[in-house]
Design an enzyme around this catalytic site. Structure first.
Site, PDB file in Angstrom:
ATOM      1  CD  GLU A  85       6.412 -14.652  -6.132  1.00 27.37           C
ATOM      2  OE1 GLU A  85       5.754 -14.266  -5.147  1.00 27.37           O
ATOM      3  OE2 GLU A  85       6.592 -13.954  -7.151  1.00 27.37           O
ATOM      4  CE  LYS A 280       3.233 -11.082  -4.337  1.00 32.54           C
ATOM      5  NZ  LYS A 280       4.226 -11.955  -4.967  1.00 32.54           N
ATOM      6  CG  ASP A 296       4.504 -10.075  13.774  1.00 30.30           C
ATOM      7  OD1 ASP A 296       3.969 -10.396  12.705  1.00 30.30           O
ATOM      8  OD2 ASP A 296       3.856  -9.830  14.813  1.00 30.30           O
ATOM      9  CG  HIS A 393       7.559 -14.754 -12.892  1.00 23.36           C
ATOM     10  ND1 HIS A 393       6.371 -14.605 -12.248  1.00 23.36           N
ATOM     11  CD2 HIS A 393       8.442 -14.035 -12.193  1.00 23.36           C
ATOM     12  CE1 HIS A 393       6.529 -13.813 -11.211  1.00 23.36           C
ATOM     13  NE2 HIS A 393       7.774 -13.451 -11.168  1.00 23.36           N
TER      14      HIS A 393
HETATM   15  C1  MEV Z   1       5.406 -10.884  -8.405  1.00 25.00           C
HETATM   16  O1  MEV Z   1       5.572 -11.628  -7.221  1.00 25.00           O
HETATM   17  C2  MEV Z   1       5.759  -9.436  -8.163  1.00 25.00           C
HETATM   18  C3  MEV Z   1       5.536  -8.497  -9.347  1.00 25.00           C
HETATM   19  O2  MEV Z   1       4.194  -8.599  -9.820  1.00 25.00           O
HETATM   20  C4  MEV Z   1       5.831  -7.111  -8.863  1.00 25.00           C
HETATM   21  C5  MEV Z   1       5.511  -6.004  -9.854  1.00 25.00           C
HETATM   22  O3  MEV Z   1       4.620  -6.176 -10.695  1.00 25.00           O
HETATM   23  O4  MEV Z   1       6.153  -4.951  -9.735  1.00 25.00           O
HETATM   24  C6  MEV Z   1       6.406  -8.877 -10.509  1.00 25.00           C
END
Ligand code: MEV
Length: 438
Positions: A85, A280, A296, A393
């Site tokens: 990513e 995430k 792992d 991003h």
């Molecule tokens: C993107 O990989 C992760 C985010 O969505 C985490 C978040 O929203 O805190 C930017």
């Protein structure tokens, strides 16, 4: 309609590739060239990778990046991250730099207990089973001595074994629930070997236990396996500084920033839809270091998400507060990691990553991983509560689009210049490439 294949695993790598190319591709020759382009030119390295799994046909690359300037418990480190990513490594580096002038990260391992279970069916008098367990417990330790000897020399071993009555969940269901200390190894093989021996001892001893009836003697072991849920193998990572020291570009009003940040964390604490995305972001950092160090990541993912739901509702892994003018942001996560065994001495890049981290103990690796997770979470929340996430991003994504269209150096210069002052979107970039190429 494709044809089934028999004896595929016995074919040579070349034969496997030829079969796949012929079966699935309109231009088999091109598919073969692509697959072979990703083979390593060093035959020894390629053979090593071929043998990690069954039916290897080529290697699947993801980048290994580094995030420097991580000040952790007073010491600087550069953290290796294997991830595809685009914004993750940049975000980690940014967080590392930000906190390096504000006291750095503090990380502590709270405990290191691993878990394994023998799941079995017993039909009969529970009080007799309990007595049998008490009288047999020493045998479980004695009969695993050959397995535990080396681990004991390293300070690890079996910590305890208890009998759990689970008949309220499933008729006649019981388990031996064992806890382990596995020091610098993740311990999966060690734990599973101990458990399979416990299962054998359990069955054998039951057969000769005179208090049991014939039915009671017939214990059915369903399975013996470690648990990837390790709620007593926890690491904590934390950052903190006076609120006014949070000031920086995009953080003109630090008090307002700190309050919005705490609120963003509180939303993830109470709202599962947000908690999943919030966590995430943490896993972006966690997985990248776990993967780079040959651990792992599926086990880590499963265990961490179970921990996030331990209250019965999925919730944030991180927390934040402002107290007496001090901003504190922290997380606690379960991590069963190893720095010996498994891939750690096999995969050349794993060895390199561990060396970059100065050959950490498993406990030190837990700290690096937790810090990477916290750093990632900080970077995401900082963007989300100030500029928004898309700005950064899409700037990173711009690169991917330029690569996708095989942009020339001149095109890249013109396009980057334009998007310095204009919002990046996939269609806007494509439109500009097409206009330049007219
Ligand atoms: C993107 O990989 C992760 C985010 O969505 C985490 C978040 O929203 O805190 C930017």
């Amino acid at each position: 309609m494709n044809n089934p294949v028999t004896g595929f695993s016995k074919l040579s790598k070349e034969e496997k590739i030829n079969w796949i190319a012929k079966e699935y591709f309109s231009t088999p020759a091109e598919a073969i060239i692509l697959l072979k382009n990703y083979w390593n030119s060093d035959e020894k390295i390629q053979k090593l990778h071929d043998e990690f799994i069954e039916n290897t046909i080529t290697n699947f690359y993801i980048p290994l990046g580094v995030a420097p300037n991580f000040l952790i418990n007073g010491k600087y480190s550069t953290i290796p991250m294997a991830i595809e990513e685009s914004s993750v490594v940049a975000a980690a580096s940014k967080s590392a730099k930000f906190w390096s002038t504000r006291g750095g990260f503090k990380a502590t391992v709270l405990n290191t207990e691993k878990i394994g279970q023998v799941h079995f069916i017993f039909k009969g008098d529970i009080s007799k089973l309990e007595l049998f367990f008490v009288q047999t417990k020493a045998k479980f330790f004695a009969e695993t001595e050959s397995i535990t000897k080396n681990m004991q020399k390293r300070g690890g071993g079996i910590l305890d074994i208890v009998l759990n009555d689970k008949t309220n969940l499933l008729p006649n269901y019981f388990q031996l629930h064992a806890t382990f200390e596995t020091k610098d190894s993740m311990g999966a093989n060690f734990i599973n070997s101990c458990l399979e021996q416990f299962a054998k001892t359990l069955k054998e001893e039951a057969l000769t236990y005179t208090l049991f009836s014939e039915t009671e003697k017939d214990i059915q072991v369903i399975m013996s396996i470690l648990s990837n849920y390790v709620p007593n193998c926890i690491v904590r990572a934390e950052v903190s500084c006076p609120v006014n020291e949070l000031a920086e570009k995009h953080i003109e009003n630090p008090q307002d920033f700190a309050e919005r940040f705490v609120q963003a964390v509180q939303i993830a604490e109470v709202e599962p839809f947000r908690a999943v995305t919030h966590n995430k972001g943490i896993m972006n950092g966690v997985d990248a270091v776990v993967l780079a160090t040959g651990n792992d990541f599926r086990a880590v993912e499963a265990g961490i998400h179970a921990y996030a739901a331990k209250s019965g509702q999925y919730s944030s892994l991180s927390h934040a507060k402002i107290e007496n003018g001090l901003f504190t942001f922290w997380l606690e996560i379960p991590l069963a990691l190893g720095t010996v065994g498994g891939l750690t001495s096999l995969h050349p890049l794993v060895k390199l990553s561990l060396e970059m981290l100065e050959n950490p103990s498993a406990k030190e690796l837990m700290q690096f991983v937790a810090v990477a997770g916290l750093a990632q979470n900080f970077a995401a929340l900082r963007s989300l509560t100030t500029t928004g996430i898309q700005d950064g991003h899409m700037k990173m994504h711009l690169n991917n689009i330029l690569n996708q269209f095989d942009a020339s150096d001149d095109e890249r210069i013109l396009i980057r210049k334009h998007f310095k002052h204009n919002a990046v979107s996939h269609s806007a970039v494509v439109e500009m490439i097409e206009n330049l190429r007219k």
